[in-house]
Design a protein around this motif. Structure first.
Motif, short mmCIF file in Angstrom:
data_model
loop_
_atom_site.label_atom_id
_atom_site.label_comp_id
_atom_site.label_asym_id
_atom_site.label_seq_id
_atom_site.Cartn_x
_atom_site.Cartn_y
_atom_site.Cartn_z
N PRO A 6 0.82 -1.23 0.00
CA PRO A 6 0.00 0.00 0.00
C PRO A 6 0.85 1.27 0.00
O PRO A 6 0.51 2.23 -0.70
CB PRO A 6 -0.82 -0.14 1.28
N ALA A 7 1.95 1.26 0.74
CA ALA A 7 2.79 2.46 0.79
C ALA A 7 3.43 2.75 -0.56
O ALA A 7 3.50 3.90 -1.00
CB ALA A 7 3.88 2.27 1.85
N ARG A 8 3.91 1.71 -1.22
CA ARG A 8 4.52 1.90 -2.54
C ARG A 8 3.49 2.35 -3.56
O ARG A 8 3.78 3.19 -4.41
CB ARG A 8 5.19 0.60 -2.99
N LEU A 9 2.31 1.81 -3.48
CA LEU A 9 1.25 2.22 -4.41
C LEU A 9 0.87 3.68 -4.16
O LEU A 9 0.59 4.43 -5.12
CB LEU A 9 0.03 1.32 -4.26
N ASP A 10 0.88 4.11 -2.92
CA ASP A 10 0.58 5.52 -2.62
C ASP A 10 1.64 6.44 -3.21
O ASP A 10 1.32 7.53 -3.70
CB ASP A 10 0.49 5.73 -1.11
N GLU A 11 2.90 6.02 -3.16
CA GLU A 11 3.97 6.82 -3.76
C GLU A 11 3.76 6.96 -5.27
O GLU A 11 3.97 8.03 -5.85
CB GLU A 11 5.33 6.18 -3.47
N LEU A 12 3.35 5.88 -5.90
CA LEU A 12 3.09 5.91 -7.34
C LEU A 12 1.87 6.78 -7.65
O LEU A 12 1.87 7.53 -8.64
CB LEU A 12 2.88 4.50 -7.87
N ARG A 13 0.86 6.71 -6.81
CA ARG A 13 -0.33 7.56 -7.02
C ARG A 13 0.01 9.04 -6.90
O ARG A 13 -0.57 9.88 -7.59
CB ARG A 13 -1.42 7.18 -6.01
N ASP A 14 0.98 9.35 -6.05
CA ASP A 14 1.40 10.75 -5.90
C ASP A 14 2.05 11.25 -7.19
O ASP A 14 1.82 12.39 -7.60
CB ASP A 14 2.38 10.89 -4.73
N ILE A 15 2.84 10.41 -7.84
CA ILE A 15 3.44 10.79 -9.12
C ILE A 15 2.35 11.03 -10.15
O ILE A 15 2.38 12.00 -10.91
CB ILE A 15 4.42 9.71 -9.61
N VAL A 16 1.36 10.13 -10.18
CA VAL A 16 0.25 10.26 -11.13
C VAL A 16 -0.53 11.55 -10.86
O VAL A 16 -0.92 12.26 -11.80
CB VAL A 16 -0.69 9.04 -11.05
N ARG A 17 -0.74 11.86 -9.60
CA ARG A 17 -1.45 13.11 -9.26
C ARG A 17 -0.70 14.32 -9.80
O ARG A 17 -1.31 15.21 -10.41
CB ARG A 17 -1.59 13.22 -7.73
N ALA A 46 9.70 4.43 -11.58
CA ALA A 46 9.33 4.16 -10.19
C ALA A 46 8.54 2.86 -10.08
O ALA A 46 8.69 2.09 -9.12
CB ALA A 46 8.52 5.32 -9.62
N LEU A 47 7.69 2.59 -11.06
CA LEU A 47 6.91 1.36 -11.07
C LEU A 47 7.85 0.15 -11.15
O LEU A 47 7.69 -0.83 -10.40
CB LEU A 47 5.95 1.36 -12.26
N ALA A 48 8.84 0.22 -12.04
CA ALA A 48 9.78 -0.89 -12.17
C ALA A 48 10.60 -1.08 -10.90
O ALA A 48 10.94 -2.22 -10.53
CB ALA A 48 10.70 -0.65 -13.37
N ASP A 76 -5.18 3.29 -14.01
CA ASP A 76 -5.72 1.98 -14.38
C ASP A 76 -4.76 0.85 -14.02
O ASP A 76 -5.16 -0.18 -13.47
CB ASP A 76 -6.02 1.94 -15.88
N VAL A 77 -3.46 1.02 -14.33
CA VAL A 77 -2.52 -0.06 -14.04
C VAL A 77 -2.32 -0.21 -12.54
O VAL A 77 -2.11 -1.32 -12.04
CB VAL A 77 -1.18 0.15 -14.78
N LEU A 78 -2.40 0.89 -11.80
CA LEU A 78 -2.26 0.79 -10.35
C LEU A 78 -3.42 0.00 -9.75
O LEU A 78 -3.24 -0.75 -8.78
CB LEU A 78 -2.18 2.18 -9.73
N GLU A 79 -4.60 0.14 -10.31
CA GLU A 79 -5.75 -0.65 -9.84
C GLU A 79 -5.51 -2.14 -10.10
O GLU A 79 -5.80 -2.99 -9.23
CB GLU A 79 -7.03 -0.20 -10.54
N LEU A 80 -4.99 -2.47 -11.28
CA LEU A 80 -4.71 -3.88 -11.60
C LEU A 80 -3.65 -4.45 -10.66
O LEU A 80 -3.76 -5.60 -10.20
CB LEU A 80 -4.24 -3.99 -13.05
#
Length: 251
Positions: free
Chosen positions: A118-129, A153-155, A196-200
């Motif tokens: 969850p923490a890593r996904l939140d970091e990625l969501r911040d980039i998307v924002r 960052a995803l990789a 979308d990819v973060l949801e998957l």
């Protein structure tokens, strides 16, 4: 592409008398790297050693070492008796770069899904924002930069540093492809695509994420118009000063 946030301004570099030669070279590298991958310096732009030496307040020897490092990363071309220029990928190189990205980014997603928290996904969501905010205000350079940052960052979530570092180089070179051949909004991802990819990934759907990435990268490649264009003439010192002021404000 994480090097961008480390850039320092020209004035600080010239004022830091105690900075070691290695530290000064690294600072020059970061500034030129940022100017190139953010497309402030267009492909084909000449990079005269004397102009850069004066701009950074160092010797031509220091500039030559930095240019050779950027040439090794294939962001700069150095030719005998013609000097250095910002690299201008050929059509074949452009296609090869995107093909390599598909192999790396699709292949690493199973590890990404396995190690995502969850923490890593939140970091990625911040980039998307931040990417969406850049798109909303029409900042194409920032949007494209953040799009690339997201992919790297995803990789890195996979914890495979070899693949992540290789991908970072491919993403940097992708920015040159987009600058060379792209239409006005080429290379920027459509709104919500990265969501979308973060949801998957959050759902643990590795196969769905891999299929998404393959379609996504092919879509980006299709937005790039592979037609040669002549680079415009610009004031190199002015561009470097503008990049330095921007990064000084971010610190």
């Amino acid at each position: 592409m994480s090097k961008r946030r480390s850039s320092i301004d020209l004035g600080s570099m010239q004022a830091e008398e105690g900075m070691s030669g290695t530290g000064r070279d690294e600072a020059i590298y970061r500034n030129l790297y940022a100017a190139i991958v953010e497309n402030h310096l267009e492909p084909g732009t000449k990079l005269p050693e004397d102009t850069l030496a004066e701009a950074f307040g160092v010797s031509r020897t220091s500039i030559r070492k930095v240019l050779q490092r950027l040439a090794y990363e294939r962001l700069v071309d150095i030719r005998l008796n013609r000097g250095a220029t910002v690299a201008q990928p050929t059509v074949k190189e452009a296609r090869d770069i995107f093909a390599a990205r598909r192999i790396v980014e699709c292949g690493v997603l199973a590890q990404v899904v396995a190690k995502a928290t969850p923490a890593r996904l939140d970091e990625l969501r911040d980039i998307v924002r931040r990417e969406h905010e850049a798109e909303a205000r029409g900042d194409r350079r920032e949007a494209i930069y953040l799009s690339g940052e997201f992919h790297v960052a995803l990789a890195r979530v996979s914890e495979n540093e070899t693949l992540s570092d290789y991908l970072a180089g491919l993403v940097s070179r992708s920015s040159l492809v987009i600058a060379t051949y792209g239409a006005p909004m080429a290379g920027s991802c459509r709104h919500s695509e990265h969501d979308d990819v973060l949801e998957l990934i959050a759902e643990g759907d590795a196969e769905g994420a891999r299929n998404w990435m393959e379609r996504h990268l092919k879509d980006i490649e299709r937005t790039v118009v592979l037609v040669d264009e002549e680079p415009s003439v610009l004031d190199l010192r002015k561009v470097l000063d503008e990049v330095a002021r921007r990064h000084r404000g971010e610190r």
